[in-house]
Design an enzyme around this catalytic site. Structure first.
Site, PDB file in Angstrom:
ATOM      1  N   CYS A  77       0.675  -1.641  -0.353  1.00  0.00           N
ATOM      2  CA  CYS A  77      -0.250  -0.022   0.035  1.00  0.00           C
ATOM      3  C   CYS A  77       0.791   1.212   0.284  1.00  0.00           C
ATOM      4  O   CYS A  77       1.393   1.584  -0.794  1.00  0.00           O
ATOM      5  CB  CYS A  77      -0.950   0.078   0.755  1.00  0.00           C
ATOM      6  SG  CYS A  77      -2.502   1.127   1.118  1.00  0.00           S
ATOM      7  N   HIS A 172      -3.824  -4.815  -0.489  1.00  0.00           N
ATOM      8  CA  HIS A 172      -3.488  -5.569   1.056  1.00  0.00           C
ATOM      9  C   HIS A 172      -3.223  -7.562   0.918  1.00  0.00           C
ATOM     10  O   HIS A 172      -4.429  -7.404   0.981  1.00  0.00           O
ATOM     11  CB  HIS A 172      -4.249  -4.956   2.104  1.00  0.00           C
ATOM     12  CG  HIS A 172      -4.161  -3.337   2.821  1.00  0.00           C
ATOM     13  ND1 HIS A 172      -3.237  -3.377   3.417  1.00  0.00           N
ATOM     14  CD2 HIS A 172      -4.581  -2.664   2.097  1.00  0.00           C
ATOM     15  CE1 HIS A 172      -3.168  -1.507   3.388  1.00  0.00           C
ATOM     16  NE2 HIS A 172      -4.167  -1.256   2.690  1.00  0.00           N
ATOM     17  N   GLU A 174      -2.588  -8.797   3.656  1.00  0.00           N
ATOM     18  CA  GLU A 174      -2.853  -9.140   4.467  1.00  0.00           C
ATOM     19  C   GLU A 174      -4.357  -9.400   5.035  1.00  0.00           C
ATOM     20  O   GLU A 174      -5.056  -9.758   6.127  1.00  0.00           O
ATOM     21  CB  GLU A 174      -2.057  -8.358   5.581  1.00  0.00           C
ATOM     22  CG  GLU A 174      -2.950  -6.442   5.676  1.00  0.00           C
ATOM     23  CD  GLU A 174      -1.902  -5.791   4.859  1.00  0.00           C
ATOM     24  OE1 GLU A 174      -1.444  -6.308   3.518  1.00  0.00           O
ATOM     25  OE2 GLU A 174      -2.045  -5.022   5.359  1.00  0.00           O
TER      26      GLU A 174
END
Lengths: 190, 253
Positions: A77, A172, A174
């Site tokens: 990001c 992202h 994650e």
């Protein structure tokens, strides 16, 4: 294998840490140049504003440390944007790994670009097909020589960038469900 | 292309999910982590967790739930309920929430939105708006919908975005719980005039209600609680049916 997550004022390290823990990996969260250099893999997350983030990195010499790294490196990001040449957000020079500039989305689009968008992975070395990943950002990097996957939101922008050992994702991983976990697993085993 | 998001909402009281939850195969339906995990497996794109008590003591239990959910969940989630300061928001973001939602406190003191946005970034700040249909338009209510504010809903949504909210969670009190569809006109008015994404809430009862609020209402996301809790439709089935109507959705595998 030691995974270092770079700790700084714009790093949302908790969600990346949680994602690695779910893969059975305990990362080291650190701003110590020696620990960062010694790690087998380095992750550079980022949430927030480019200007104070770059100021913080420069004050501590972490921008120089990042440039000097040779192990597999993953920016996420804002972490991708800070690896570019410069950002319109606060008109700041960035670390300068990737030859792209970061600009705000053009008018006519809702900002932030928020949600699950498609990224073609063929040729990136990160997988196959066109999975959806979770994006959440108001600025984006121009498509350039270091762009290996594009995403479209009011025009094409860099979704994944790569140069040598430096890899970065605008989305992202994650927070991107199974597709994101697969990408992270691929990175830590690279 | 960006997908329309489907967002289940969990009401949490003292660390437990409230409202009857009927799910086959879930041993503990009151466990927020078990339910959140189940929704992710079904294909939820994000989650919202609301602290429906939001007293000082309940807040500690809620922060604990947020931390547990953050460890288990591989998708983003928003938390809300009684957030009125940077400190309260920070505790929840540190616990692992991706976004915080403000409502009554922002109506009391709109500058709060700017303070939170400057501190955590607009992408982390959701302004929740509870609107009621009146003879002359849509009015904003506060304190769980119990109190009138005299504010007009579309104007407040615009102000909230201008002050730094990165997303609007728009609930029609008039439609909530009735299961006769979303407030499509209101959602369209807000979604076409506010420069940030809009989550429509209140009124979901059928697949067609979701299709209507995405197509006619131009919502960026739709939120529902009881429809999913009671297993009236699985999220994956909902998304496949929406896709058949030409709506962009995320389907794994």
């Amino acid at each position: 294998m030691t995974i270092a997550i770079i700790k700084y004022n714009a790093g949302n390290t908790a969600s990346v840490t949680n994602a690695l823990l779910r893969l059975g990996i305990t990362p080291q969260i650190t701003d110590d140049p020696a620990e960062i250099r010694a790690a087998s893999h380095v992750i550079f997350p980022g949430v927030g504003h480019a200007l104070p983030a770059m100021a913080y990195l420069r004050e501590r010499g972490l921008d120089q440390v990042i440039r000097s790294l040779t192990q597999p490196f993953l920016g996420i990001c804002l972490g991708l944007q800070l690896l570019c040449e410069a950002s319109e957000e606060g008109e700041t020079a960035c670390v300068g790994i990737f030859k792209s500039r970061v600009r705000r989305f053009p008018p006519g689009q809702k900002v932030p670009h928020m949600g699950w968008n498609t990224v073609p992975l063929a040729g990136t070395g990160l997988g196959e097909g066109t999975p959806r990943f979770y994006f959440l950002h108001a600025y984006r990097a121009d498509v350039g020589a270091d762009t290996v996957a594009e995403c479209d939101y009011g025009g094409a922008f860099s979704a994944v960038m790569r140069k040598g050992n430096f890899l970065a994702a605008q989305f992202h991983p994650e927070k991107s469900g199974k597709a994101g976990a697969a990408l992270l697993r691929r990175f830590v085993t690279s | 292309m960006l997908a329309k998001r489907i967002i289940p909402c969990l009401d949490v009281r003292h660390g437990r999910v409230v409202k009857g939850v009927q799910f086959e195969g879930l041993r503990d339906t009151g466990d927020p982590v078990a339910l959140a995990t189940r929704y992710v497996e079904e294909g939820a794109d994000e989650l919202v967790l609301l602290d429906v008590v939001a007293t000082q003591e309940a807040r500690a239990a809620f922060a604990d739930v947020v931390a547990q959910v953050a460890r288990a969940l591989s998708i983003p989630f928003t938390v809300g309920g009684g957030i009125g300061s940077i400190e309260t928001a920070r505790a929840l973001i540190t616990a692992g929430a991706d976004k915080v939602s403000v409502n009554s406190a922002a109506l009391r003191r709109p500058g709060l939105i700017t303070e939170l946005s400057d501190e955590f970034g607009a992408q982390a700040i959701v302004c929740a708006i509870d609107a009621e249909q009146m003879p002359k338009g849509w009015h904003v209510r506060t304190i769980s919908g119990t109190t009138a504010t005299g504010r007009e809903a579309v104007a407040w949504a615009q102000e909230a975005a201008h002050r730094g909210a990165g997303e609007i969670l728009l609930t029609s009190i008039t439609h909530d719980g009735v299961k006769q569809g979303f407030a499509v006109d209101l959602v369209r008015q807000v979604s076409t005039t506010v420069p940030v994404p809009v989550i429509a809430s209140g009124g979901a009862g059928t697949v067609q209600h979701f299709a209507d609020v995405f197509l006619a209402g131009q919502a960026d996301a739709a939120l529902a609680a009881s429809m999913f809790h009671f297993g009236e439709i699985a999220i994956g089935d909902l998304k496949r049916q929406l896709q058949r109507q030409g709506i962009e959705v995320r389907l794994e595998d």
